[in-house]
Design an enzyme around this catalytic site. Sequence first.
Site, PDB file in Angstrom:
ATOM      1  N   HIS A   1      25.167  35.074  42.186  1.00  0.00           N
ATOM      2  CA  HIS A   1      25.595  34.706  43.546  1.00  0.00           C
ATOM      3  C   HIS A   1      25.098  35.709  44.596  1.00  0.00           C
ATOM      4  O   HIS A   1      25.778  35.990  45.574  1.00  0.00           O
ATOM      5  CB  HIS A   1      27.113  34.587  43.646  1.00  0.00           C
ATOM      6  CG  HIS A   1      27.703  33.512  42.791  1.00  0.00           C
ATOM      7  ND1 HIS A   1      27.961  32.249  43.262  1.00  0.00           N
ATOM      8  CD2 HIS A   1      28.088  33.490  41.496  1.00  0.00           C
ATOM      9  CE1 HIS A   1      28.478  31.513  42.285  1.00  0.00           C
ATOM     10  NE2 HIS A   1      28.552  32.236  41.199  1.00  0.00           N
TER      11      HIS A   1
ATOM     12  N   ASN B   1      33.472  27.082  42.815  1.00  0.00           N
ATOM     13  CA  ASN B   1      32.099  26.582  42.906  1.00  0.00           C
ATOM     14  C   ASN B   1      32.099  25.202  43.552  1.00  0.00           C
ATOM     15  O   ASN B   1      33.163  24.617  43.763  1.00  0.00           O
ATOM     16  CB  ASN B   1      31.485  26.460  41.505  1.00  0.00           C
ATOM     17  CG  ASN B   1      30.943  27.789  40.990  1.00  0.00           C
ATOM     18  OD1 ASN B   1      30.734  28.732  41.752  1.00  0.00           O
ATOM     19  ND2 ASN B   1      30.712  27.851  39.694  1.00  0.00           N
TER      20      ASN B   1
END
Length: 684
Positions: free
Chosen positions: A49, A122
């Site tokens: 990420h 997510n």
Amino acid sequence: MTSNQGLKISDDQNSEKAGVRGGSLLEDFLLREKITAFDHERIPERVVHARGAGAHGYFEAYEDLSALTMAAPFSEKGKRTPVFTRFSTVAGSRGSADTPRDVRGFAVKFYTDAGVWDLVGNHIPVFFINDAIKFPDLIHAVKPEPHVEIPQAASAHDTFWDFASLSPEVSHMIMWVMSDRGLPRSFANMEGFGVHTWRLVDAKGGSRFVKFHWKPVKGVQSQVWDEAQKTAGKDADYQRRDMFESIERGDFLEWDLGIQVVEEKDEFAFDFDLLDDTKLIPEELVPVRIVGKMVLNRNPDNYFAETEQVAFCVSHVVPGIDFTNDPMLQGRLHSYLDTQLRRIGPNFAELPINRPLNPVSNNRRDGFAKNTINKGRVAYFPSALGGVHPMHQPQAVDAFRSYAEKVDGHKIRARSTSFTDYFTQATMFFNSLADWEKKHLIEAIAFELNQCETKAVPKAVMANLLVNIHPELAAGVAEQTGLDIEECKRVAPKPVVTEVAAPKEMPSGRLKVERSPALSMDKVTKGIKGRKIAVLAGEGVDGEQLGALRSALEAQGAVIEVIADRGGTITCSLGKSVKVDRPAVNAPSVIYDAVAVPGGKSAEKLAKTGLALAFVAEAFKHGKPLVFMGEGQALIAKAHLPVPAAGAPEQGVTAGTAPAAVAALVTGLEKHRYHNRDIEAVAA
Ligand code: HDE
């Protein structure tokens, strides 16, 4: 300008030298301070990420949820809690593009009046694996291959698919990522999910299971693969720019927060295990109850200080939120704190972006970059010396207490068989898609497998995953890859899984659905706020048509950009000067949602301009609504757009004038894309 010590600086552009052409002096502390600060500007990027963008805003509760949870954001109707939300891709480095095929992180920091709560989710409701101990393997497999550091931000390579083929639990998640869900159009068009089953705890200590959902007010919309790849080159910052610009013009990003609540007594009612994060609870079985909304309405002032230094931890919970035994969630409880200590240091919680709004009071001390100046001689507990000092609070009803779950079991290193139904929900996902969604999904898997260099890898994917999910999927991929399904089955290595028998009360195939319409993106969203329309114009553009388009679309909140062959201004047929928003070379079609070509002299020239014809053909290929007005209609034939046969379904290509043309654009934008077009022959 001053130094870091507050010294007024007389000259910041010339270093101190022994004579104007002499060597630089070691004595030049201003040069050294400036360069040293620069040398230390980077902190380690997130191991996953790394690429992300964030914004500030608030969460507002639609109702009082205290019967279900004592969590502060839900304590009363209308209550607002400040938030900071960061969206990210998973695999790419910090400087990678915004639009690879990937999972997107959706991490929300709630600054509640009971402390910080991080909901680190997510944009896909399930995950690849269901035991944290496999995470480093998954990430090593998907990241660039270590000997060559290729490919950047892509799963389309041998090591990822090798790992996937031997880990059948990835099946469900693979379906999501390889569908157009893996290519969101913008952050505002993504759903978000807490993924794990969490716990809500009420003030009396009662608990129930919960799944969190963020539902975008602007609807779920995606790019297509060809478009996403081109966007990565034309505007690598496409999504962060989109969020920044929409907030700046007051078009805030909004999501409803929904919860699916399962009472403890129903823990074993489903045909899957609630603790297995490769499964979702179909909305048709447990409806999503909308309980509040999030609005992102303020851009960060400084990317590094806020978006880069924001530190999300799954362990940051508030009273009313608690954990379950999902083995991924349990592993994450360790990982996030550990990673923030490595990335930012022991005092990360003191940074402005990470600080809770309520006062912090404890005996944690010192460490790199300590900010707080703790006073007095007492830094321990209990103490009678210190006078007023931090006390723990056994009586306080609003203090955090872990949910007193009964725990009883043997220590064991194995996976319960209740986690080993790898394919049912993958099949459900496939069954739930519209035909065009299935087509894109098959093309995506075939693309990725065709990228693999080692022939054995796609064969194992076919034999161990695809044939077990759906025959249509397997046949479609076989056709596009040249794989022979029977041969794949003969040669594929078998996955390695450690299973133990599940306890008796484990899922027994009761509550399940074969098809979940909620999973399809084939939906219409009302409203066109923030949608971007390219108007191809030039000298002599029909001023009336341009004006009609602009006023009608802007009135509904859409963004119009006039594109011409150069920057500056053009003169329309009414003799008025029109500002050019982008010259054609600065305006790739991929950053727009729709195209309009007004008539007038400009259209005659556009019909002979390769850039304009390519623009139109590409937008057509990507399914975008197109409107051609007056002389603009010449571009349909010149760009070789196939004219649909009589009676064919609506194709989203309209020749006409306002207001019909405007109405067609609005309908098309609400539908988002026309994926039933015949695009094979279009050269773009
Ligand atoms: Fe993460 N994950 N993760 N993850 N994750 C990180 O923490 C990890 C997982 C997610 O915008 C890291 O600060 C493990 C699931 C988001 O800053 C790290 C496992 C989900 C973000 C980490 C998972 C996520 C991260 C790297 C398997 C969806 C970005 C940098 C047990 C529910 C947050 C950091 C941001 C970031 C570990 C699996 C979401 C290393 C060990 C499942 C949105 O701690």
